[in-house]
Design a protein around this motif. Structure first.
Motif, mmCIF file in Angstrom:
data_model
loop_
_atom_site.group_PDB
_atom_site.id
_atom_site.type_symbol
_atom_site.label_atom_id
_atom_site.label_comp_id
_atom_site.label_asym_id
_atom_site.label_seq_id
_atom_site.Cartn_x
_atom_site.Cartn_y
_atom_site.Cartn_z
ATOM 1 N N GLY A 1 11.436 25.321 11.499
ATOM 2 C CA GLY A 1 11.337 24.367 10.413
ATOM 3 C C GLY A 1 10.806 23.043 10.900
ATOM 4 N N GLY A 2 10.152 22.341 10.018
ATOM 5 C CA GLY A 2 9.600 21.031 10.344
ATOM 6 C C GLY A 2 10.551 19.913 10.001
ATOM 7 N N VAL A 3 10.154 18.743 10.349
ATOM 8 C CA VAL A 3 10.941 17.552 10.040
ATOM 9 C C VAL A 3 10.491 17.034 8.684
ATOM 10 C CG1 VAL A 3 11.464 15.187 10.740
ATOM 11 C CG2 VAL A 3 11.215 16.969 12.467
ATOM 12 N N ILE A 4 11.440 16.828 7.796
ATOM 13 C CA ILE A 4 11.121 16.297 6.472
ATOM 14 C C ILE A 4 11.664 14.866 6.390
ATOM 15 C CG2 ILE A 4 11.496 16.531 3.987
ATOM 16 C CD1 ILE A 4 11.794 19.559 4.490
ATOM 17 N N MET A 5 10.774 13.923 6.090
ATOM 18 C CA MET A 5 11.178 12.529 5.955
ATOM 19 C C MET A 5 10.945 12.081 4.523
ATOM 20 S SD MET A 5 9.893 10.421 9.295
ATOM 21 C CE MET A 5 8.390 11.266 9.715
ATOM 22 N N ASN A 6 11.846 11.246 4.020
ATOM 23 C CA ASN A 6 11.624 10.660 2.709
ATOM 24 C C ASN A 6 10.581 9.542 2.827
ATOM 25 O OD1 ASN A 6 13.009 7.981 3.074
ATOM 26 N ND2 ASN A 6 14.770 9.301 3.436
ATOM 27 N N ALA A 11 7.668 5.355 5.859
ATOM 28 C CA ALA A 11 7.063 4.021 5.848
ATOM 29 C C ALA A 11 7.664 3.132 6.940
ATOM 30 C CB ALA A 11 7.254 3.371 4.474
ATOM 31 N N ILE A 12 8.982 3.165 7.087
ATOM 32 C CA ILE A 12 9.650 2.313 8.077
ATOM 33 C C ILE A 12 9.299 2.767 9.491
ATOM 34 C CG2 ILE A 12 11.902 1.654 9.036
ATOM 35 C CD1 ILE A 12 12.930 1.609 6.095
ATOM 36 N N ARG A 13 9.300 4.067 9.739
ATOM 37 C CA ARG A 13 8.967 4.561 11.084
ATOM 38 C C ARG A 13 7.525 4.216 11.465
ATOM 39 N NH1 ARG A 13 13.031 7.339 13.321
ATOM 40 N NH2 ARG A 13 14.518 8.400 11.978
ATOM 41 N N VAL A 14 6.592 4.341 10.518
ATOM 42 C CA VAL A 14 5.205 3.987 10.789
ATOM 43 C C VAL A 14 5.086 2.482 11.056
ATOM 44 C CG1 VAL A 14 2.901 3.791 9.754
ATOM 45 C CG2 VAL A 14 4.177 5.922 9.556
ATOM 46 N N LEU A 41 18.504 5.179 6.336
ATOM 47 C CA LEU A 41 17.100 5.548 6.508
ATOM 48 C C LEU A 41 16.899 7.023 6.169
ATOM 49 C CD1 LEU A 41 14.332 4.497 7.488
ATOM 50 C CD2 LEU A 41 14.988 5.197 9.787
ATOM 51 N N ARG A 42 17.768 7.882 6.697
ATOM 52 C CA ARG A 42 17.651 9.322 6.444
ATOM 53 C C ARG A 42 17.887 9.669 4.979
ATOM 54 N NH1 ARG A 42 21.618 11.819 9.026
ATOM 55 N NH2 ARG A 42 22.430 10.016 10.093
ATOM 56 N N ARG A 43 18.752 8.896 4.318
ATOM 57 C CA ARG A 43 19.039 9.136 2.892
ATOM 58 C C ARG A 43 17.989 8.500 1.979
ATOM 59 N NH1 ARG A 43 25.397 7.718 3.174
ATOM 60 N NH2 ARG A 43 26.109 9.692 4.034
ATOM 61 N N GLY A 44 17.233 7.544 2.509
ATOM 62 C CA GLY A 44 16.267 6.826 1.676
ATOM 63 C C GLY A 44 16.951 5.957 0.644
ATOM 64 N N SER A 45 18.052 5.317 1.065
ATOM 65 C CA SER A 45 18.886 4.589 0.097
ATOM 66 C C SER A 45 18.732 3.065 0.157
ATOM 67 C CB SER A 45 20.363 4.972 0.292
ATOM 68 O OG SER A 45 20.808 4.593 1.581
#
Length: 70
Positions: A1-6, A11-14, A41-45
């Motif tokens: 499985g791949g990594v899924i980011m919200n 945007a923040i990691r970039v 960050l992981r929740r996108g909250s």
């Protein structure tokens, strides 16, 4: 499985990579612990105002929402 980011996490990691800053550094400037920041960050909250604060810390801008086509 791949990594899924919200959208926020991506945007923040970039932005952090572009500014050569760490997530730990940003968490400190944001006024929270690295652990709590990472959870949000992981929740996108993050609210739009908080995304703008993050952008300000990084010397960038955050734009979210609709724009009228020209």
């Amino acid at each position: 499985g791949g990594v899924i980011m919200n959208r926020q996490e991506c945007a923040i990691r970039v932005a952090l990579a572009m500014q050569k800053k760490s997530q730990r550094w940003l968490a400190g400037k944001f006024g929270t612990t690295p652990q709590h920041f990472n959870t949000r960050l992981r929740r996108g909250s993050f609210k739009d105002e908080e995304m703008q604060k993050i952008a300000d810390i990084l010397g960038m801008t955050w734009e979210a929402g609709f724009k009228v086509k020209e």
